[in-house]
Design an enzyme around this catalytic site. Structure first.
Site, short mmCIF file in Angstrom:
data_model
loop_
_atom_site.label_atom_id
_atom_site.label_comp_id
_atom_site.label_asym_id
_atom_site.label_seq_id
_atom_site.Cartn_x
_atom_site.Cartn_y
_atom_site.Cartn_z
N ASP A 118 0.65 -1.10 0.17
CA ASP A 118 -0.15 0.01 0.14
C ASP A 118 1.06 1.46 -0.07
OD1 ASP A 118 -2.94 -0.89 0.05
OD2 ASP A 118 -2.21 -1.73 2.11
N ASP A 176 -7.15 -4.08 -5.28
CA ASP A 176 -6.81 -2.68 -4.80
C ASP A 176 -5.31 -2.19 -5.23
OD1 ASP A 176 -8.20 -4.49 -3.18
OD2 ASP A 176 -8.55 -2.87 -1.68
#
Length: 397
Positions: A118, A176
């Site tokens: 991330d 994602d």
């Protein structure tokens, strides 16, 4: 020669590519609403600054109604300083710049974090915006280190960046992850080292091959065999079921392939983005106000919870996608984004001033199967909403 052409195109700054695109027609009422909402957002975040502990970052609302915070290692840590940069860009009020810098000081050490996929969210949202707005070149070294850390999670046999180190998965990759490729593309443009962009391209291609069903809906998680690259399974983690279309996952894919087209001009990514957009907009379970249910296959539709974060991400992506397509499709995507933003700016989803723990939007769903962050504000819903409003103001004609 083809690789060299890809590399040359990728070195072009994104804003130059965007300058060739058509802008959408402005809705004067929505432009006025966008300004009013951005001013409201600024007032909310001025209140939030006073309530967030100095060593933490805002995340959501807890089950007891209090502010939920995180440390810098949580995947959403970059969104709050990133939103403050957007609000500084809009208002020119130095309070937002100061707050962004204060919170970035907490997040900066995550540039060395090799245990998360991330880093695009965590580092590029705040530091990328800081570089873009201030032109302070000191941010470049931080972002390049972040890109190097992210690159360590790439497995060339699988052709993907590993998402998680937890659970029973062998090599899980979530949709994602497409959002974090922007950092790698930037790193190649900045450094001239094409390995970053190569990783992004290979990851995007592998994901396009294995994450999508024939109708262009996306699985949430694809688990690979790290030794052979074979697909072990296609699952969900945050959606309703392995076979369902988790709405924020569809929005991540839409945004991710749109940014990959922006950065590479590879038409395969544009076509993928268009297919995903059409799946979303033509879905028979899409509500009339275009704010999706948390999963397009939720059994309790039309009473299922909405996910405002999915609408925020999709609206921002659709505005950009509209600039890269022909006139008819461009108008369709632009108009859909307008409808989403009009809905999000309404009292149904926009918080009242001084409420909602000073977040901007209500009614997002983080992880319903885990009963976590259900029907609450989410920091990333705010980030992509403010981004979409600024894009609308910038690109409307």
């Amino acid at each position: 020669m083809k690789k060299n052409l890809f590399f040359t195109v990728l070195l072009l700054p994104a804003f130059l590519m965007q300058s060739y695109a058509q802008a959408g027609k402005a809705d004067k009422a929505l432009l006025a609403k966008a300004d009013a909402t951005l001013q409201f957002a600024a007032r909310q975040y001025k209140l939030m600054m006073k309530h967030v502990p100095d060593s933490l970052l805002p995340r959501s609302t807890s089950k007891d109604g209090s502010l939920m915070t995180s440390n810098s290692g949580w995947w959403t840590s970059g969104f709050y300083p990133g939103t403050n940069w957007y609000l500084f860009e809009y208002t020119k009020d130095p309070a937002f710049k100061n707050e962004a810098l204060k919170r970035m000081a907490l997040v900066q050490k995550e540039q060395y974090n090799t245990h998360t996929h991330d880093l695009g969210f965590m580092m590029y949202c705040p530091f990328g915006n800081a570089l873009r707005i201030t032109k302070d070149t000191a941010y470049k070294a931080i972002l390049l280190t972040s890109a190097k850390s992210l690159s360590t999670r790439f497995n060339p046999t699988v052709g993907c960046i590993k998402s998680w180190d937890h659970g029973s998965w062998k090599f899980p990759v979530i949709i994602d992850n497409m959002m974090n490729l922007e950092l790698l593309n930037w790193a190649t443009r900045e450094s001239g080292d094409k390995q970053f962009a190569d990783i992004a391209r290979i990851h995007a291609n592998t994901t396009m091959k294995n994450h999508f069903r024939p109708d262009y809906s996306s699985y949430h998680v694809v688990d690979y065999d790290p030794a052979t690259g074979a697909v072990n399974g296609r699952k969900t983690h945050q959606g309703l079921a392995d076979s369902s279309a988790w709405s924020r996952g569809q929005a991540w894919g839409l945004y991710g392939y749109t940014l990959m087209y922006r950065d590479t001009k590879d038409k395969a990514y544009l076509e993928q983005a268009r297919h995903i957009a059409d799946f979303i907009l033509n879905n028979p379970h899409m509500p009339a106000d275009l704010v999706p249910y948390w999963d397009y296959d939720a059994p309790d539709i039309p009473n299922a919870l909405r996910d405002v974060s999915a609408a925020s991400v999709a609206a921002s992506a659709l505005l950009e996608l509209s600039r890269y397509t022909g006139k008819a499709d461009g108008k369709r995507y632009w108009n859909a984004a307008e409808k989403m933003l009009t809905s999000l700016c309404s009292p149904a989803y926009l918080a009242k001033e001084g409420e909602n723990n000073d977040f901007i939007l209500m009614h997002s769903v983080g992880h319903l199967p885990n009963k976590s962050e259900v029907d609450v504000p989410l920091t990333y819903a705010d980030y992509y909403f403010v981004e979409a409003l600024l894009r609308y103001k910038q690109w409307a004609k």
